[in-house]
Motif scaffolding. Sequence first.
Motif, short mmCIF file in Angstrom:
data_model
loop_
_atom_site.label_atom_id
_atom_site.label_comp_id
_atom_site.label_asym_id
_atom_site.label_seq_id
_atom_site.Cartn_x
_atom_site.Cartn_y
_atom_site.Cartn_z
N LEU A 1 0.82 -1.21 0.00
CA LEU A 1 0.00 0.00 0.00
C LEU A 1 0.86 1.26 0.00
N ILE A 2 1.93 1.26 0.78
CA ILE A 2 2.81 2.44 0.83
C ILE A 2 3.44 2.71 -0.52
N ALA A 3 3.73 1.65 -1.27
CA ALA A 3 4.37 1.82 -2.59
C ALA A 3 3.50 2.58 -3.57
N CYS A 4 2.23 2.76 -3.24
CA CYS A 4 1.32 3.55 -4.08
C CYS A 4 1.31 4.99 -3.57
N ALA B 1 -3.78 6.23 -7.17
CA ALA B 1 -2.39 5.81 -7.40
C ALA B 1 -2.16 4.31 -7.24
N GLY B 2 -3.20 3.52 -7.45
CA GLY B 2 -3.05 2.08 -7.36
C GLY B 2 -3.33 1.48 -6.01
N SER B 3 -3.56 2.31 -4.99
CA SER B 3 -3.74 1.78 -3.62
C SER B 3 -5.01 0.96 -3.49
N LEU B 4 -6.09 1.40 -4.11
CA LEU B 4 -7.33 0.64 -4.02
C LEU B 4 -7.25 -0.64 -4.85
N THR B 5 -6.47 -0.61 -5.91
CA THR B 5 -6.26 -1.82 -6.69
C THR B 5 -5.51 -2.86 -5.87
N VAL B 6 -4.49 -2.43 -5.14
CA VAL B 6 -3.76 -3.35 -4.26
C VAL B 6 -4.71 -3.93 -3.22
N LEU B 7 -5.53 -3.08 -2.61
CA LEU B 7 -6.46 -3.55 -1.58
C LEU B 7 -7.49 -4.50 -2.16
N GLU B 8 -8.00 -4.18 -3.34
CA GLU B 8 -8.98 -5.05 -3.99
C GLU B 8 -8.38 -6.43 -4.26
N GLN B 9 -7.14 -6.47 -4.71
CA GLN B 9 -6.48 -7.75 -4.97
C GLN B 9 -6.31 -8.56 -3.68
N THR C 1 -14.84 20.34 -6.31
CA THR C 1 -13.97 19.40 -5.61
C THR C 1 -13.51 18.33 -6.59
N PRO C 2 -12.36 17.71 -6.35
CA PRO C 2 -11.89 16.65 -7.25
C PRO C 2 -12.73 15.39 -7.11
N ASP C 3 -12.88 14.65 -8.21
CA ASP C 3 -13.51 13.34 -8.16
C ASP C 3 -12.67 12.43 -7.27
N VAL C 4 -13.34 11.54 -6.54
CA VAL C 4 -12.65 10.64 -5.62
C VAL C 4 -13.15 9.21 -5.82
N GLU C 5 -12.19 8.30 -5.97
CA GLU C 5 -12.52 6.88 -6.05
C GLU C 5 -12.48 6.28 -4.65
N ASN C 6 -13.47 5.44 -4.36
CA ASN C 6 -13.59 4.81 -3.06
C ASN C 6 -13.71 3.29 -3.24
N LEU C 7 -13.67 2.58 -2.13
CA LEU C 7 -13.80 1.12 -2.19
C LEU C 7 -14.81 0.66 -1.15
N LEU C 8 -15.75 -0.18 -1.61
CA LEU C 8 -16.74 -0.81 -0.74
C LEU C 8 -16.63 -2.31 -0.94
N ALA C 9 -16.30 -3.03 0.11
CA ALA C 9 -16.10 -4.47 0.02
C ALA C 9 -16.93 -5.17 1.08
N ARG C 10 -17.50 -6.34 0.73
CA ARG C 10 -18.33 -7.07 1.69
C ARG C 10 -18.08 -8.56 1.59
N TYR C 11 -17.98 -9.18 2.77
CA TYR C 11 -17.90 -10.63 2.90
C TYR C 11 -19.17 -11.10 3.60
#
Length: 393
Positions: free
Chosen positions: A13-16, A24-32, A51-61
């Motif tokens: 995660l830090i590498a993003c 910057a790829g952080s959500l992709t890492v988390l999704e993987q 305001t800038p567009d913002v990508e978010n992540l919603l995950a459910r188990y």
Amino acid sequence: MYPTDPVANLAALIACPSVTPQEAGSLTVLEQQLATLSFEVERPIFSEDGTPDVENLLARYGSAGPHLAFAGHTDVVPPGDLQDWRHPPFAAVVENGRLFGRGAVDMKGGIACFVAAVARLHQRNALPQGQISLLITGDEEGPSVNGTEKLLAYALAQGQQYDACLVGEPTNPDALGDMMKIGRRGSLSGVLTLTGRLGHVAYPHLASNPLRAVAAVLQALQQEPLDNGTPDFQPSNLEVTGIDTGNPAVNVIPARVKLAFNIRFNDVWNVASLKGEVQRRVSEALASSSISGDIAQNLEWRERAGEVFLTRDESLVQSLAGAIEQVTGRHPQLSTSGGTSDARFIKNYCPVVEFGLVGQTMHMANEYVALSDLETLTAIYETFITGWFATHA
């Protein structure tokens, strides 16, 4: 391979370089990482004018039963001058038992540990019956407009409801187990503009200097305490953060002066009552000023006010406090101190508590986390997840 190692999770995660609001790829890492654990993942993008567009992540188990959420953010503050860093801020270098990098404690480390905790339970076939969700935003360090608040509304529109939420912000001042947050003070910001009449300093009778009223206003705002605190909160506090005339000339009486301030307030107040109190104090101060008739006032409220809240869900509070004590041997202080967090949005949907890493280096150059703390926090989260679901079986 399950993401059971919090150090590896965090390094990825830090590498993003996800300086807010960049993904910057952080959500992709988390999704993987979550994909290996059978989470269903969505990545909605929210927008708002100005305001800038913002990508978010919603995950459910899971799809039924008690529902525990974990909330956090992958965006980080800028690293500042790179010369102040002993290692590149996004290189995730391990040295002397510490992992260096922007976001190590605030708060990619908390996310990495929660994922590792779930992965370890999954690996042992010990995940409780129920639902676990992650709500991860990319603008907590920014304006907080297109992140958690909209993500919660998006999830609710899809029928997702949460019974409790853990926010993984760094809450410990010195050592893991010192402190967990069970509430937050409110925050209210404003700018008071006092307007007089521009003029030459040699002819003050032809002008009206608004600075002459400032002393009375400052005294009214700050001399008398707003309150004496409550059993759960420290006293409310108003701080003047700026006084500006915009006047570079020494021989000109300014037309106006602006006073900026912020109030961190407890449960004696709400936003509406506090606005009324500030306005009352300002008006009374101006009325007592010798030049009040020549001074106009305009009180403008800035930013997005945050209401005070306190979590009273004993099952949630004690599940977390018990897990902390079981793993660390420390009984955490149940605190409402500090600034605001995205918990101020979550509390409108479910009870919420906060617990994460030690925050001593957050936002600093050479931000780092001890590898041992990553392992300990993972164990705490693992114990908490098991314990919370046991009380909701």
